[in-house]
Design a protein around this motif. Structure first.
Motif, PDB file in Angstrom:
ATOM      1  N   GLY A 129       1.215  -1.203  -0.326  1.00 30.49           N
ATOM      2  CA  GLY A 129       0.442  -0.133   0.094  1.00 30.49           C
ATOM      3  C   GLY A 129       0.951   1.254  -0.141  1.00 30.49           C
ATOM      4  N   ILE A 130       2.187   1.305   0.660  1.00 27.36           N
ATOM      5  CA  ILE A 130       2.989   2.151   0.480  1.00 27.36           C
ATOM      6  C   ILE A 130       3.225   2.468  -0.866  1.00 27.36           C
ATOM      7  CG2 ILE A 130       5.373   3.448   1.504  1.00 27.36           C
ATOM      8  CD1 ILE A 130       5.326   1.746   4.243  1.00 27.36           C
ATOM      9  N   GLU A 131       3.039   1.216  -2.122  1.00 29.57           N
ATOM     10  CA  GLU A 131       3.465   1.978  -3.002  1.00 29.57           C
ATOM     11  C   GLU A 131       2.301   2.043  -4.003  1.00 29.57           C
ATOM     12  OE1 GLU A 131       6.357   2.275  -6.420  1.00 29.57           O
ATOM     13  OE2 GLU A 131       6.865   1.692  -4.610  1.00 29.57           O
ATOM     14  N   VAL A 132       1.780   2.204  -3.362  1.00 30.82           N
ATOM     15  CA  VAL A 132       0.381   2.324  -4.210  1.00 30.82           C
ATOM     16  C   VAL A 132       0.429   3.921  -3.614  1.00 30.82           C
ATOM     17  CG1 VAL A 132      -2.341   2.398  -4.400  1.00 30.82           C
ATOM     18  CG2 VAL A 132      -0.749   0.629  -3.999  1.00 30.82           C
ATOM     19  N   CYS A 133       0.488   4.929  -2.398  1.00 28.42           N
ATOM     20  CA  CYS A 133       0.501   6.055  -2.106  1.00 28.42           C
ATOM     21  C   CYS A 133       1.328   6.531  -2.318  1.00 28.42           C
ATOM     22  CB  CYS A 133       0.266   5.666  -0.927  1.00 28.42           C
ATOM     23  SG  CYS A 133       0.629   7.720  -0.402  1.00 28.42           S
ATOM     24  N   ALA A 135       7.999   5.140   7.366  1.00 29.77           N
ATOM     25  CA  ALA A 135       7.639   4.942   6.006  1.00 29.77           C
ATOM     26  C   ALA A 135       6.556   5.443   5.375  1.00 29.77           C
ATOM     27  CB  ALA A 135       7.719   3.257   5.856  1.00 29.77           C
ATOM     28  N   GLY A 136       5.364   5.337   5.987  1.00 25.81           N
ATOM     29  CA  GLY A 136       3.855   5.512   5.307  1.00 25.81           C
ATOM     30  C   GLY A 136       4.373   7.157   5.017  1.00 25.81           C
ATOM     31  N   LEU A 137       4.877   7.823   5.990  1.00 26.89           N
ATOM     32  CA  LEU A 137       4.252   9.063   5.736  1.00 26.89           C
ATOM     33  C   LEU A 137       5.136   9.750   4.675  1.00 26.89           C
ATOM     34  CD1 LEU A 137       4.224  10.348   9.322  1.00 26.89           C
ATOM     35  CD2 LEU A 137       2.080  10.320   7.673  1.00 26.89           C
ATOM     36  N   GLU A 138       6.959   9.041   4.261  1.00 24.79           N
ATOM     37  CA  GLU A 138       7.755   9.037   3.424  1.00 24.79           C
ATOM     38  C   GLU A 138       7.623   8.714   2.187  1.00 24.79           C
ATOM     39  OE1 GLU A 138      11.155   7.528   5.232  1.00 24.79           O
ATOM     40  OE2 GLU A 138      11.843   9.194   6.591  1.00 24.79           O
ATOM     41  N   GLY A 139       6.119   7.737   1.972  1.00 25.00           N
ATOM     42  CA  GLY A 139       5.750   7.104   0.941  1.00 25.00           C
ATOM     43  C   GLY A 139       4.645   8.024   0.129  1.00 25.00           C
ATOM     44  N   GLY A 140       4.750   9.177   1.244  1.00 23.07           N
ATOM     45  CA  GLY A 140       3.390  10.265   1.269  1.00 23.07           C
ATOM     46  C   GLY A 140       2.261  10.682   1.165  1.00 23.07           C
ATOM     47  N   ALA A 141       1.794   9.632   2.192  1.00 19.58           N
ATOM     48  CA  ALA A 141       0.499   9.670   2.917  1.00 19.58           C
ATOM     49  C   ALA A 141       0.336  11.413   3.887  1.00 19.58           C
ATOM     50  CB  ALA A 141       0.839   8.778   3.773  1.00 19.58           C
ATOM     51  N   ASP A 142      -0.217  10.936   3.440  1.00 19.65           N
ATOM     52  CA  ASP A 142      -1.169  13.193   4.340  1.00 19.65           C
ATOM     53  C   ASP A 142      -0.964  12.648   6.022  1.00 19.65           C
ATOM     54  OD1 ASP A 142      -0.973  14.899   1.980  1.00 19.65           O
ATOM     55  OD2 ASP A 142      -2.562  12.900   1.742  1.00 19.65           O
ATOM     56  N   ALA A 143      -1.633  11.276   6.388  1.00 24.74           N
ATOM     57  CA  ALA A 143      -1.699  10.675   7.313  1.00 24.74           C
ATOM     58  C   ALA A 143      -1.621   9.107   7.344  1.00 24.74           C
ATOM     59  CB  ALA A 143      -3.165  10.723   8.421  1.00 24.74           C
ATOM     60  N   TYR A 144      -1.574   8.974   9.207  1.00 23.32           N
ATOM     61  CA  TYR A 144      -0.901   7.268   9.105  1.00 23.32           C
ATOM     62  C   TYR A 144      -2.134   6.573  10.173  1.00 23.32           C
ATOM     63  CZ  TYR A 144       1.065   2.965   8.198  1.00 23.32           C
ATOM     64  OH  TYR A 144       1.529   0.912   9.043  1.00 23.32           O
ATOM     65  N   LEU A 145      -2.436   5.822  10.041  1.00 23.77           N
ATOM     66  CA  LEU A 145      -3.555   5.265  11.373  1.00 23.77           C
ATOM     67  C   LEU A 145      -3.648   3.598  11.586  1.00 23.77           C
ATOM     68  CD1 LEU A 145      -6.684   7.284  11.248  1.00 23.77           C
ATOM     69  CD2 LEU A 145      -4.227   8.415  12.304  1.00 23.77           C
ATOM     70  N   THR A 146      -2.808   3.315  12.757  1.00 26.33           N
ATOM     71  CA  THR A 146      -3.134   2.597  12.854  1.00 26.33           C
ATOM     72  C   THR A 146      -4.327   1.615  13.485  1.00 26.33           C
ATOM     73  OG1 THR A 146      -2.229   2.511  15.381  1.00 26.33           O
ATOM     74  CG2 THR A 146      -0.782   1.853  13.575  1.00 26.33           C
ATOM     75  N   GLN A 147      -4.445   0.060  12.969  1.00 22.63           N
ATOM     76  CA  GLN A 147      -6.078  -0.016  13.504  1.00 22.63           C
ATOM     77  C   GLN A 147      -6.165  -1.546  14.722  1.00 22.63           C
ATOM     78  OE1 GLN A 147      -6.942  -1.225   9.447  1.00 22.63           O
ATOM     79  NE2 GLN A 147      -8.772  -0.158   9.285  1.00 22.63           N
ATOM     80  N   PRO A 148      -6.934  -1.118  15.393  1.00 23.77           N
ATOM     81  CA  PRO A 148      -8.290  -0.526  15.345  1.00 23.77           C
ATOM     82  C   PRO A 148      -7.193   0.651  16.106  1.00 23.77           C
ATOM     83  CG  PRO A 148      -8.172  -1.801  17.092  1.00 23.77           C
ATOM     84  CD  PRO A 148      -6.470  -1.877  16.590  1.00 23.77           C
ATOM     85  N   ILE A 149      -8.418   1.799  14.985  1.00 22.72           N
ATOM     86  CA  ILE A 149      -7.954   3.642  15.233  1.00 22.72           C
ATOM     87  C   ILE A 149      -8.408   3.561  16.379  1.00 22.72           C
ATOM     88  CG2 ILE A 149      -8.895   5.767  15.050  1.00 22.72           C
ATOM     89  CD1 ILE A 149      -9.338   4.618  11.615  1.00 22.72           C
TER      90      ILE A 149
END
Length: 156
Positions: free
Chosen positions: A66-70, A97-111
């Motif tokens: 999903g980070i690559e998709v982002c 890693a998610g934020l560096e991949g371009g995500a505007d926010a990163y949340l772990t589940q359960p939120i």
């Protein structure tokens, strides 16, 4: 220019049907139009075709990370906001890693209830008039969780 919720399209990407259903249900309850994808390739195809305002994107997908998709979404369609989520990749390094991949926010589940404002902020960027309503849905969900012995609904 901000779009009305009924005109705002959100892409919900998760291979776990229960997680995808929970997130879609909340977003639709708020009046957003939601399309779904269960893998990275479908997510990219739907993003290219429909240009959603926001992608709620799981990290662990069956065909690609999903980070690559982002990264691809942000390179091709930089206006699309990305909320990266994961029940598997939950460490600080994973979030970075998610934020560096371009995500505007990163949340772990359960939120967690305290993390809800991050999601509210992203929804607010898409449709400012919906933020108070979204906060009410979050509060209602937290209350239901407490009433039912903190049963995890996956998302909250």
């Amino acid at each position: 220019m901000t779009m009305h919720a009924a005109e705002t399209l959100i892409l919900n990407v998760d291979d776990d049907e229960a997680q995808r259903y929970a997130k879609t249900r909340i977003l639709r309850h708020l009046g957003f139009a939601v399309i779904e994808a269960g893998n990275g390739r479908d997510a990219l195809a739907k993003t290219e075709e429909l240009k959603p305002a926001l992608a709620v994107l799981d990290v662990k997908l069956p065909d690609m990370n999903g980070i690559e998709v982002c990264r691809i979404i942000k390179n091709r369609w930089p206006h699309v906001l990305v909320l990266q989520t994961s029940a598997t990749y939950t460490t600080g390094a994973d979030r970075i890693a998610g934020l560096e991949g371009g995500a505007d926010a990163y949340l772990t589940q359960p939120i967690e209830p305290d993390e809800g404002p991050v999601m509210v902020t992203l929804v607010y960027q898409v449709e400012p008039s919906r933020a108070p309503e979204f906060e009410a849905v979050m509060a209602e969900t937290r209350s239901a969780r407490l009433r039912h012995g903190a049963v995890s609904w996956g998302l909250f």
